[in-house]
Design an enzyme around this catalytic site. Structure first.
Site, PDB file in Angstrom:
ATOM      1  N   GLY A 161      61.921  47.750 102.243  1.00 36.15           N
ATOM      2  CA  GLY A 161      60.971  46.651 102.036  1.00 36.15           C
ATOM      3  C   GLY A 161      61.549  45.392 102.673  1.00 36.15           C
ATOM      4  NE  ARG A 162      58.977  40.477 100.187  1.00 34.89           N
ATOM      5  CZ  ARG A 162      57.844  40.853  99.596  1.00 34.89           C
ATOM      6  NH1 ARG A 162      56.754  40.975 100.316  1.00 34.89           N
ATOM      7  NH2 ARG A 162      57.785  41.085  98.300  1.00 34.89           N
ATOM      8  CB  ILE A 163      65.687  43.030 100.041  1.00 35.71           C
ATOM      9  CG1 ILE A 163      65.073  41.862  99.253  1.00 35.71           C
ATOM     10  CG2 ILE A 163      67.217  42.961  99.984  1.00 35.71           C
ATOM     11  CD1 ILE A 163      65.413  41.826  97.762  1.00 35.71           C
ATOM     12  NE  ARG A 183      56.935  53.865  97.373  1.00 33.03           N
ATOM     13  CZ  ARG A 183      56.317  53.080  96.510  1.00 33.03           C
ATOM     14  NH1 ARG A 183      55.633  53.584  95.517  1.00 33.03           N
ATOM     15  NH2 ARG A 183      56.372  51.779  96.635  1.00 33.03           N
ATOM     16  CB  THR A 243      72.376  43.745  96.194  1.00 28.32           C
ATOM     17  OG1 THR A 243      71.555  44.286  97.229  1.00 28.32           O
ATOM     18  CG2 THR A 243      73.775  43.497  96.722  1.00 28.32           C
ATOM     19  NE  ARG A 245      66.618  44.217  88.220  1.00 30.94           N
ATOM     20  CZ  ARG A 245      66.580  43.141  89.007  1.00 30.94           C
ATOM     21  NH1 ARG A 245      67.488  43.007  89.967  1.00 30.94           N
ATOM     22  NH2 ARG A 245      65.682  42.204  88.826  1.00 30.94           N
ATOM     23  CD  GLU A 274      73.126  43.338  85.715  1.00 37.62           C
ATOM     24  OE1 GLU A 274      72.919  44.183  86.585  1.00 37.62           O
ATOM     25  OE2 GLU A 274      72.618  42.212  85.712  1.00 37.62           O
ATOM     26  CG  HIS A 295      72.311  40.549  88.664  1.00 34.98           C
ATOM     27  ND1 HIS A 295      71.500  41.314  87.876  1.00 34.98           N
ATOM     28  CD2 HIS A 295      71.551  40.213  89.738  1.00 34.98           C
ATOM     29  CE1 HIS A 295      70.296  41.427  88.431  1.00 34.98           C
ATOM     30  NE2 HIS A 295      70.313  40.745  89.580  1.00 34.98           N
ATOM     31  N   GLY A 297      73.190  38.161  93.551  1.00 33.13           N
ATOM     32  CA  GLY A 297      72.567  38.352  94.859  1.00 33.13           C
ATOM     33  C   GLY A 297      71.615  37.232  95.251  1.00 33.13           C
TER      34      GLY A 297
HETATM   35  O1  LIG Z   1      67.795  40.148  90.600  1.00 34.91           O
HETATM   36  C1  LIG Z   1      67.048  39.221  90.702  1.00 34.91           C
HETATM   37  C2  LIG Z   1      65.631  39.335  90.821  1.00 34.91           C
HETATM   38  O2  LIG Z   1      65.092  40.450  90.734  1.00 34.91           O
HETATM   39  O3  LIG Z   1      64.985  38.303  91.003  1.00 34.91           O
END
Ligand SMILES: O=CC(=O)O
Length: 333
Positions: A161-163, A183, A243, A245, A274, A295, A297
């Protein structure tokens, strides 16, 4: 003439000052100025009093809360991109609108992913700790603190996706070969720009990569996507960066395989339980087999302000009886 009553907006955590100021102007905003995380009881009370709840990614908004007979919530405007903290299906069933804050944290999260991709094989945190902990070191030495080269290695991105795409852009500039599982394949133009090879089979991709980066959302479908079986397909020298979940990886099995030397290492920003971090991971980090971050990122000042602005736009649009731009529907998960 009496002034129109402002909607009650309950915010669970401290937000950037400029966002809180604007929220106070626009709404009857109940803020959390000292940033003490709200207890489940306090959140339950908010659900029964507020028009809009602004939780963050660490506040669990489950079905139990949402089906409370006194629940009067109309909207959940999550301060965060991931919505795995919210039962979106239960919210939808009760007519509660859910929104998130996508796009504004893409580049920051990709930067942190790239930082971990670099930090693990180049032993950056381990090296920095030698100096910050005041340990002695031999000075430059031909055979000391050697890591592994990044350029030319195969990076397998899970979730394009975007990230994922932003990670691919960075990684390409570092000379990595880009592979991905998603997918669906990305548009040919994007694949060409990124020089990215699509793997329909995650299993086959995992078995061939040097570095694996997890960049997919955590949904019921991706819970333990990197299951015990799949983790065992990964090459001995390879390492994993996450980065996204913690729940996407079977963390106990990841630890076992790193301990046994079956996986090279891990760079983690997120954890399955977490904020608890498995002490075995900390031991692996001390042994130079893992790089652990708390956490962070998306933790930039600019990003957090933009996330707050998105929350405000989503709430205002919703209160003006329009569809908020970042609506999350169960069908999207
Ligand atoms: O982890 C951070 C978010 O999902 O915004």
């Amino acid at each position: 003439m009496s002034a129109k009553k402002k909607p009650l907006v309950v915010v669970t955590r401290k937000l950037p000052d400029s966002i809180e100021t604007r929220m106070r102007e626009l709404f009857d905003a109940r803020l959390n100025l000292d940033d003490t995380p709200m207890t489940p009881e306090q959140i339950a009370e908010a659900v029964c009093t507020a028009d809009v709840l602004v939780p963050t990614v660490t506040d669990m908004i489950g079905e139990e809360l949402l089906k409370h007979p006194d629940c009067k919530l109309r909207m959940i405007a999550n301060f965060g991109n991931g919505v795995d903290n919210i039962d979106v299906t239960a919210a939808h069933a009760r007519g509660i609108t859910v929104t998130n804050t996508p796009k504004v944290l893409t580049e920051d999260t990709a930067d942190m992913t790239m930082a971990l991709i670099l930090a693990v094989p180049r032993r950056m945190i381990e090296g920095a700790a030698i100096l910050t902990e005041g340990k002695s070191w031999p000075g430059w030495s031909p055979t000391w603190m050697l890591g592994h080269r990044i350029g030319g290695k195969r990076l397998g991105i899970i979730g394009m996706g975007r990230i994922g795409q932003a990670v691919a852009r960075r990684a390409r500039a570092f000379g990595l070969q880009i592979h991905y599982h998603n997918r669906r394949p990305v548009a040919p133009k994007i694949a060409e720009e990124l020089g990215a090879t699509y793997w329909e089979s995650l299993d086959q991709m995992l078995a061939r990569m040097d570095i694996i980066s997890v960049n997919c959302p955590h949904t019921p479908a991706t819970y333990h996507l990197l299951s015990a079986r799949r983790l065992k397909l990964i090459r001995k020298e390879a390492y994993i960066v996450n980065t996204a979940r913690g729940g996407v990886i079977d963390e106990d099995m990841l630890i076992k395989l790193i301990e046994a030397g079956e996986i090279g290492g891990a760079g983690l920003d997120v954890y399955e339980h977490e904020p608890a971090v498995n002490p075995k991971l900390v031991r692996l980090a001390r042994a130079g087999k893992a790089t652990l971050l708390p956490h962070m990122g998306s933790a930039t000042i600019e990003g957090r302000v933009e996330m707050g602005e998105k929350v405000i736009i989503n709430i205002r649009t919703f209160l003006d009886n329009h569809k908020p731009p970042d609506r999350v529907l169960p069908s999207m998960l």
